[in-house]
Design a protein around this motif. Structure first.
Motif, PDB file in Angstrom:
ATOM      1  N   HIS A   1      28.400  14.942 -37.024  1.00 42.26           N
ATOM      2  CA  HIS A   1      28.446  16.345 -37.420  1.00 42.26           C
ATOM      3  C   HIS A   1      27.543  17.203 -36.543  1.00 42.26           C
ATOM      4  CE1 HIS A   1      29.843  14.217 -41.011  1.00 42.26           C
ATOM      5  NE2 HIS A   1      30.465  15.325 -41.335  1.00 42.26           N
ATOM      6  N   SER A   2      27.946  18.468 -36.395  1.00 42.37           N
ATOM      7  CA  SER A   2      27.046  19.507 -35.915  1.00 42.37           C
ATOM      8  C   SER A   2      26.709  20.390 -37.104  1.00 42.37           C
ATOM      9  CB  SER A   2      27.710  20.345 -34.819  1.00 42.37           C
ATOM     10  OG  SER A   2      27.758  19.635 -33.600  1.00 42.37           O
ATOM     11  N   PHE A   3      25.478  20.886 -37.126  1.00 43.97           N
ATOM     12  CA  PHE A   3      25.061  21.734 -38.239  1.00 43.97           C
ATOM     13  C   PHE A   3      24.377  22.982 -37.703  1.00 43.97           C
ATOM     14  CE2 PHE A   3      22.030  18.107 -37.838  1.00 43.97           C
ATOM     15  CZ  PHE A   3      20.954  18.782 -37.275  1.00 43.97           C
ATOM     16  N   PHE A   4      24.337  24.017 -38.535  1.00 47.91           N
ATOM     17  CA  PHE A   4      23.750  25.300 -38.168  1.00 47.91           C
ATOM     18  C   PHE A   4      22.333  25.373 -38.738  1.00 47.91           C
ATOM     19  CE2 PHE A   4      28.309  25.838 -38.180  1.00 47.91           C
ATOM     20  CZ  PHE A   4      28.540  26.520 -37.004  1.00 47.91           C
ATOM     21  N   VAL A   5      21.356  25.532 -37.854  1.00 44.74           N
ATOM     22  CA  VAL A   5      19.948  25.570 -38.267  1.00 44.74           C
ATOM     23  C   VAL A   5      19.638  26.991 -38.740  1.00 44.74           C
ATOM     24  CG1 VAL A   5      17.573  25.082 -37.613  1.00 44.74           C
ATOM     25  CG2 VAL A   5      19.444  23.820 -36.530  1.00 44.74           C
ATOM     26  N   VAL A   6      19.721  27.216 -40.059  1.00 45.03           N
ATOM     27  CA  VAL A   6      19.647  28.584 -40.580  1.00 45.03           C
ATOM     28  C   VAL A   6      18.222  29.053 -40.854  1.00 45.03           C
ATOM     29  CG1 VAL A   6      21.982  28.574 -41.511  1.00 45.03           C
ATOM     30  CG2 VAL A   6      20.100  27.760 -42.940  1.00 45.03           C
ATOM     31  N   GLY A   7      17.275  28.127 -40.969  1.00 44.01           N
ATOM     32  CA  GLY A   7      15.915  28.583 -41.233  1.00 44.01           C
ATOM     33  C   GLY A   7      14.892  27.480 -41.096  1.00 44.01           C
ATOM     34  N   MET A   8      13.651  27.874 -40.814  1.00 42.70           N
ATOM     35  CA  MET A   8      12.511  26.942 -40.812  1.00 42.70           C
ATOM     36  C   MET A   8      11.254  27.747 -41.036  1.00 42.70           C
ATOM     37  SD  MET A   8      12.173  25.881 -36.752  1.00 42.70           S
ATOM     38  CE  MET A   8      13.653  24.896 -36.771  1.00 42.70           C
TER      39      MET A   8
END
Length: 537
Positions: free
Chosen positions: A438-445
């Motif tokens: 999978h690829s995922f969207f890094v929405v926050g840190m």
């Protein structure tokens, strides 16, 4: 001679069938995996070579290519190769980790991959028995098809840099330390493409622009990468074309890959290419040489300085990564046409890492569960409906706050769901997480404790999609992930000591429809082991 004749006949048959059916192109590789003497830090060691090389041969492919990789295991123990970041669409059968594949005993087996609907820069590595600490890794690139525009001019050259920490001890000694329930010592040094400082040279012509694909293939530490006197234009991260920001240096965490353009626009000298460890009290370094073909001066003086323990600097750089919304990915449509931020999530999973002592030994856990391998690959057990290998739900969706227990942990998930995953790191060391398939969207840190209010600051427009992400000490990282790939997928720490001692689990993405549109059938050459022995397709 008989083997060569057999391979030639196979090649001819496959090519004839492919041409007749109008299939995507095929590429063939024959790899012989052996032990051999290597000297990465100037000390003789037993390394793992592929076709006599360390690092191994580069895989260069194009979107949708079919790759036939014949692996001959000439070691004295079982072996597997996995493909970091390669999505294996509908095909976790080829993922090359123990949860999906039986190890290749001394002898031969074949991987049949298709790099479907994917572009970018990746690497392969040995996934079993701490072999990664002995080498056996190599670069893996997927070029864009000629009919798809790329958001930058073709570079004059393309270089792969595989960098990371290294130990002078053999992998068997390191494995024994972990098996005894102890932590690994601090690494002995860093290497660039299998060599120590100033042993590798990249030659460029003044005025031309080159692409560098840099992967952190190390075991335990983040690195910073920089080129003396030169700026780097970031263009791609693990298959995502990025907004083309300019950087003096880049933090690259375990398992991550970045692709930059560098223009040879300085006076014709030699310059240092440098990697240094990040967030370590003792700073290790390694260097290579950027050599101008008409160079009038060799490198001299100290290595250019870089960041060492600054976490805020690294966080800000990570937040600066943005997806190029107008650039095409593997297909003609712009990357920004997929509006991930407008999709309702179907489930939230919070994953918290920990370092429990279990039965007197150091282990690592996710939501208090420390993974132990079963005697049978989980994918085979699932396919053949073999009881007693694993249980769905053996790892909870949220932290428990408890100590730790040993389980063959598998989490159930539904095909076409859309997850919110929050990685929570209460420890004082940086974590690096990878999700296969999978690829995922890094929405926050951010630092501190994640809460529902943290969603107010998510980037729901133009964050990058990738497969490996860092979680800073005492911090959290959140991502959105479409469950668009049926299979049994490894979710793991890229710190290989932690992964070996339980910091991983498997995500079973399930479709009730038995259809080729969702998943390929079990390959004819799939090995059987454990309780799967005797089961047939």
């Amino acid at each position: 001679m008989g083997y060569l004749k057999q391979c030639s006949v196979l090649l001819l048959v496959v090519l004839l069938v492919a041409c007749a059916n109008g299939e995507d192109p095929y590429r063939f590789y024959n790899w012989n995996v052996t032990y051999g003497d290597i000297y990465p830090l100037g000390v003789k060691q037993q390394g793992i070579l592929i076709n006599g090389k360390f690092p191994g041969p580069q895989i260069e492919s194009v979107t949708n290519d079919n790759l036939i990789i014949n692996v001959f295991n000439s070691l004295d123990e079982p072996f597997l190769i996995s493909w970091n970041g390669v999505l294996q669409r509908r095909n976790s059968w080829q993922d090359g980790v123990y949860g999906t594949n039986c190890p290749i005993s001394p002898g031969k087996n074949t991987y049949i991959l298709q790099v479907k609907d994917q572009i970018g820069s990746y690497f392969y590595f040995p996934s079993l028995a701490f072999h990664k600490a002995a080498g056996g890794y190599g670069g893996f690139t997927i070029a864009t098809r000629s009919v798809i525009p790329v958001p930058f001019d073709p570079p004059s050259g393309d270089f792969t840099i595989l960098a990371g920490d290294w130990y002078k001890r053999n992998h068997t000694d390191l494995r024994a330390i972990l098996d005894s329930g102890k932590n690994l010592p601090f690494p002995d040094g860093l290497v660039i493409n299998g060599r120590g400082s100033n042993a590798y040279t990249f030659t460029v012509d003044q005025g031309k622009t080159y692409r560098f694909r840099i992967s952190n293939v190390g075991i335990t530490t983040s690195i910073n990468f920089r080129i003396q006197g030169h700026k780097m234009k970031l263009v791609e991260v693990e298959g995502s074309h990025t907004v083309q920001n300019i950087y003096d240096s880049l933090d690259i965490h375990l398992g991550q890959t970045y692709s930059v353009l560098v223009t040879a626009d300085q006076p014709p000298h030699d310059y240092y290419i440098v990697v240094t460890t990040r967030f370590t009290s003792q700073v290790l370094n390694a260097s290579s040489i950027l050599h101008y073909r008409n160079s009038a001066r060799r490198v001299s003086g100290p290595l250019p300085a870089g960041p060492t323990t600054k976490i805020d600097w690294s966080v800000e750089q990570a937040r600066s990564l943005r997806r190029n919304l107008t650039a095409s990915g593997p297909r003609p449509n712009p990357q920004g046409s997929y509006h991930y931020g407008m999709i309702n999530t179907t489930r939230t999973i919070r994953l918290q890492n920990s370092a429990p002592i279990i039965k007197g030994k150091q282990r690592y856990a996710v939501n208090s569960v420390s993974f132990i391998p079963a005697d049978t690959p989980l994918k085979l057990a699932d396919y053949f409906k073999i009881q007693g290998v694993f249980s769905l739900g053996s790892i909870p969706d949220n932290p428990t706050g408890g100590g730790g227990n040993l389980q063959t942990s598998v989490m159930a998930a539904d095909f076409r769901g859309f997850l919110e995953v929050v990685f929570e790191n209460p420890e004082d060391t940086l974590q690096s997480w990878h999700i296969d398939g999978h690829s995922f969207f890094v929405v926050g840190m951010d630092g501190g404790q994640w809460s529902a209010a943290s969603r107010l600051n998510y980037n729901l427009r133009d964050t990058i999609a990738r497969s490996t992400v860092q979680v800073y000490p005492k911090s959290w990282t959140a991502l959105y992930m479409p469950l668009d790939n049926v299979g049994m997928w490894n979710v793991r720490s890229e710190n290989w000591a932690r992964q070996y001692l339980g910091h991983q689990f498997y995500l079973r993405v399930y479709s009730p429809v038995n259809s080729l549109r969702d998943e390929y059938p079990i390959p004819n050459n799939a090995l059987r082991c454990g309780k799967a022995v005797g089961h047939h397709n």
